[in-house]
Motif scaffolding. Structure first.
Motif, PDB file in Angstrom:
ATOM      1  N   MET A  35     -12.899  15.670 -30.768  1.00  0.00           N
ATOM      2  CA  MET A  35     -13.529  14.375 -31.086  1.00  0.00           C
ATOM      3  C   MET A  35     -14.559  14.011 -30.012  1.00  0.00           C
ATOM      4  O   MET A  35     -14.365  14.315 -28.838  1.00  0.00           O
ATOM      5  CB  MET A  35     -12.459  13.267 -31.127  1.00  0.00           C
ATOM      6  N   GLU A  52      -7.690  18.841 -32.257  1.00  0.00           N
ATOM      7  CA  GLU A  52      -8.756  18.106 -32.943  1.00  0.00           C
ATOM      8  C   GLU A  52      -9.836  17.764 -31.914  1.00  0.00           C
ATOM      9  O   GLU A  52      -9.531  17.195 -30.860  1.00  0.00           O
ATOM     10  CB  GLU A  52      -8.189  16.832 -33.570  1.00  0.00           C
ATOM     11  N   GLY A  85     -14.584  16.323 -35.108  1.00  0.00           N
ATOM     12  CA  GLY A  85     -13.524  15.953 -36.045  1.00  0.00           C
ATOM     13  C   GLY A  85     -12.801  17.158 -36.608  1.00  0.00           C
ATOM     14  O   GLY A  85     -11.857  17.006 -37.390  1.00  0.00           O
TER      15      GLY A  85
END
Lengths: 179, 200
Positions: free
Chosen positions: B166, B164, B148
């Motif tokens: 993830m 980002e 995250g």
């Protein structure tokens, strides 16, 4: 080589002994034998065992003389060897047996002119654990400082002080019991 | 000193005279030992190493032989190098995390340099540590971050992406920028850097 020697004579004897002179060794032996024997006896051994211990100390000292570095007095080096020899013998024989032997000696021989006193004080000392008794003997009989005793017994100086404190406390109680 | 009653009492312990025979015997035996005394053979300089080797040479020889044999057995290969690398990376991350606590976004390793990206990380409960590697020729930038995190990686080139990182449902990693997506299924380069990523 410079040693912490008790006298110039001892220094000369050590140098000569290290050079291989047997007479110098014999003189060193005569100079220190009684001291080592007395230490062994006061530490709780019978007279015979003290003789055996003293012999063992000098045999080892002679064999390993070259390892004496002179960072302590020669007699303190001998006390270090004697401490181990005495502890070994005490472990082997068991203190109770030694005490019985001492009482027996008192009844049957005239080895010691002050046998009664010797037995009484010896008995009281004999009731102390080995490490406490050893500390008492080194400090009060052999006149060692706490620092010297700690080196001989291979422990911390504070341990010696603590052992002396406890030993005196116990001796006081034992003496009170005896009146 | 002798005022102490205990000391006065102790003085009474007298020592019997040793038997002359025992004294002579001790002198004789110690003189024999003196003649056969141990000469110090080792000089002070070589003392420590030589004594150590003399004492443990058998153990050392055994360890060498054992290691040589062990390397031939298949079970020796079960130790995965990646596992060792993973634990090293996790150790680095946790050490840096201890220093920067809640301000750490990512740890960047480039050659022998270690850089940190500080900021306000997204606080995801139970977030796992991710490893992303950007490589171009000999140049490698390794990034350690929690899932995250928005990464700002100093890549050489026109684009300075914010990516980002993830996790995916199948245990993989997906990197997403403004107009950029990378996953193992859709690999692509950025500023000429190849990307690889995994959960630690």
């Amino acid at each position: 080589m410079h040693w912490k020697e008790d006298s110039a004579e001892e220094g000369d004897l050590l140098r000569n002994a290290l050079a291989g002179c047997e007479k110098a060794w014999a003189d060193l032996f005569r100079m220190h034998y009684h001291r080592v024997y007395a230490f062994a006896f006061r530490s709780g051994l019978s007279a015979e065992d003290a003789e055996d211990a003293a012999q063992e100390v000098f045999v080892k000292a002679a064999r390993y003389l070259e390892t004496f570095k002179g960072d302590s007095a020669f007699k303190n080096w001998l006390y270090g060897i004697a401490h181990h020899a005495v502890m070994d013998l005490l472990r082997k024989r068991g203190r109770r047996e030694v005490l019985l032997e001492r009482l027996h000696e008192n009844d049957t021989t005239s080895k010691c002119s002050a046998a009664a006193k010797h037995t009484e004080v010896g008995d009281v000392l004999g009731q102390l654990p080995d490490d406490l008794r050893m500390a008492v003997v080194l400090i009060y009989y052999e006149g060692k400082t706490h620092k010297e005793a700690s080196k001989i017994m291979d422990c911390a100086e504070t341990t010696v002080s603590w052992r002396i404190y406890i030993a005196k406390k116990r001796l006081r109680k034992l003496l009170e019991k005896r009146g | 000193m002798k005022d102490d009653p205990i000391e006065k009492y102790l003085v009474k312990l007298e020592v019997p005279t040793p038997q002359q025979e025992a004294v002579e015997r001790a002198l004789h035996r110690s003189t024999l030992a003196f003649k056969n005394r141990v000469e110090p053979k080792i000089t002070q300089r070589e003392n420590t190493v030589f004594k150590w080797f003399e004492k443990y040479y058998l153990a050392v020889a055994f360890a060498i032989v054992f290691a040589a044999f062990a390397s031939f057995f298949p079970w020796a290969e079960r130790v995965c190098p990646a596992a060792s690398e993973t634990s090293d990376l996790l150790a680095i991350y946790s050490e840096v995390k201890m220093l920067f606590q809640n301000n750490l976004v990512a740890v960047l390793l480039q050659g022998s340099e270690l850089k940190v990206q500080l900021g306000v990380p997204r606080n995801v409960a139970g977030a796992r540590v991710m490893f992303v590697e950007f490589s171009r020729g000999d140049e490698k930038i390794k990034v350690l971050c929690l899932e995250g995190s928005a990464l700002r990686v100093p890549l050489q080139g026109k684009v300075q992406p914010v990516l980002e990182a993830m996790p995916t449902a199948d245990g993989g990693v997906i990197l997403m920028g403004d107009s950029f997506v990378w996953s193992r299924a859709m690999p692509q380069t950025i500023n000429g850097y190849n990307i690889s990523a995994r959960l630690l």
